[in-house]
Design an enzyme around this catalytic site. Structure first.
Site, PDB file in Angstrom:
ATOM      1  N   HIS A 277       0.833  -1.208   0.000  1.00 34.91           N
ATOM      2  CA  HIS A 277       0.000   0.000   0.000  1.00 34.91           C
ATOM      3  C   HIS A 277       0.871   1.263   0.000  1.00 34.91           C
ATOM      4  O   HIS A 277       0.574   2.230  -0.704  1.00 34.91           O
ATOM      5  CB  HIS A 277      -0.894   0.036   1.245  1.00 34.91           C
ATOM      6  CG  HIS A 277      -1.863  -1.104   1.342  1.00 34.91           C
ATOM      7  ND1 HIS A 277      -1.680  -2.155   2.203  1.00 34.91           N
ATOM      8  CD2 HIS A 277      -3.023  -1.363   0.688  1.00 34.91           C
ATOM      9  CE1 HIS A 277      -2.691  -2.997   2.086  1.00 34.91           C
ATOM     10  NE2 HIS A 277      -3.513  -2.549   1.172  1.00 34.91           N
TER      11      HIS A 277
ATOM     12  N   GLN B 289     -18.367  -6.559  -1.284  1.00 35.86           N
ATOM     13  CA  GLN B 289     -17.514  -7.448  -2.069  1.00 35.86           C
ATOM     14  C   GLN B 289     -17.193  -8.757  -1.355  1.00 35.86           C
ATOM     15  O   GLN B 289     -16.387  -9.548  -1.845  1.00 35.86           O
ATOM     16  CB  GLN B 289     -16.230  -6.732  -2.487  1.00 35.86           C
ATOM     17  CG  GLN B 289     -15.276  -6.387  -1.361  1.00 35.86           C
ATOM     18  CD  GLN B 289     -14.210  -5.409  -1.824  1.00 35.86           C
ATOM     19  OE1 GLN B 289     -14.486  -4.242  -2.101  1.00 35.86           O
ATOM     20  NE2 GLN B 289     -12.979  -5.881  -1.932  1.00 35.86           N
TER      21      GLN B 289
END
Length: 287
Positions: free
Chosen positions: A41, A65
């Site tokens: 990230h 999701q």
């Protein structure tokens, strides 16, 4: 100079901060995440810092999701740690909304990106990419970034987002960033924390397999032979349970019928070690 990290948890407050940045003439770079940040990230943030003036990161574990039997409740969360990683990497504005802020009522609008969402993870996680596309579009509407940064580790997710942006003329440039790996080759993932010592050791077979088949693809060996090689190599690890090992054209994720010079192919793996499902991939251009 000490990096100042601003944080907002409401859409209205975030939009005001971004409005101020735009009024100051700044371009907006956006890094959407589900948190439990690692150097993968941070690498997206570093790329955003190089290409945009003002970097926004979202941390939101998106329930849309996750399937009914998936790991939403188990998904690792550590917001205090995330704040430190975000600040060190160079994030200007952190967006940390609650589920209630993002979805104040039942969501009746669903975005489906056909074809690219159907193979690979789409086959084993039905509805997953609908949830991804819907939340990413909502975040794009909220942040309205100039550039958005996604990691190649989720190569199918990048293909879905790129297709959605093209089809709906969303005014954002998608920047695909390379996979960041541990020293032994394992792709960095928030889910790696689930692995026990032996699972973690055996999981390195994913990267070893990708490296092994590279030369077979470069020399244009028969596709079925390469896929059999991949599966056989992964199966040498007793804890490995293969979900898929496939090679598809990229980014449209259609079948490879013959090796065509200049085309890109995605070598994609999804393998369970215990309760943990790991994905990895490699994108090659056929010479």
């Amino acid at each position: 100079m000490i990096q100042t990290l601003m944080e907002e948890s409401t859409i209205a407050a975030l939009r005001q901060r971004i409005k101020e940045a735009r009024q100051a003439g700044k371009t907006i770079g956006f890094v959407p995440t589900m948190g439990y940040l690692h150097d993968g990230h941070a690498s997206l943030v570093r790329a955003a810092r190089e290409q945009a003036d003002f970097v926004v990161m979202s941390i939101f574990v998106n329930p849309l999701q996750f399937g009914p039997n998936e790991d939403l409740s188990r998904y690792p969360r550590d917001l205090e740690h995330d704040r430190k990683v975000a600040k060190a990497a160079g994030v200007d504005l952190l967006f940390t909304p609650s589920v209630e802020e993002m979805y104040p009522s039942r969501v009746l609008t669903n975005i489906t990106v056909s074809q690219v969402s159907e193979p690979l993870c789409g086959k084993s996680r039905p509805g997953h990419f609908d949830g991804v596309a819907t939340v990413v579009m909502k975040l794009f509407q909220i942040v309205q970034p100039d550039l958005a940064f996604f990691g190649q580790k989720d190569a199918q997710q990048v293909a879905v987002v790129e297709q959605m942006v093209r089809d709906l003329s969303v005014p954002v440039q998608i920047v695909r960033c390379p996979i960041i790996r541990e020293e032994d080759g394992l792709a960095m993932s928030s889910r790696n924390v689930y692995l026990n010592e032996e699972e973690r050791k055996q999981a390195t077979i994913l990267y070893q397999t990708l490296q092994h088949v590279r030369s077979s693809i470069v020399t244009k060996q028969p596709l079925d032979r390469i896929i059999a090689e991949m599966k056989n190599m992964i199966s040498t690890q007793p804890l490995a349970d293969i979900d898929y090992a496939e090679i598809l054209r990229y980014p449209d994720l259609t079948a490879v019928k013959e090796w065509k010079s200049g085309e890109q192919v995605l070598v994609a793996l999804a393998v369970r070690f215990g309760r943990t499902r790991l994905i990895d991939n490699m994108i090659l251009t056929i010479s």
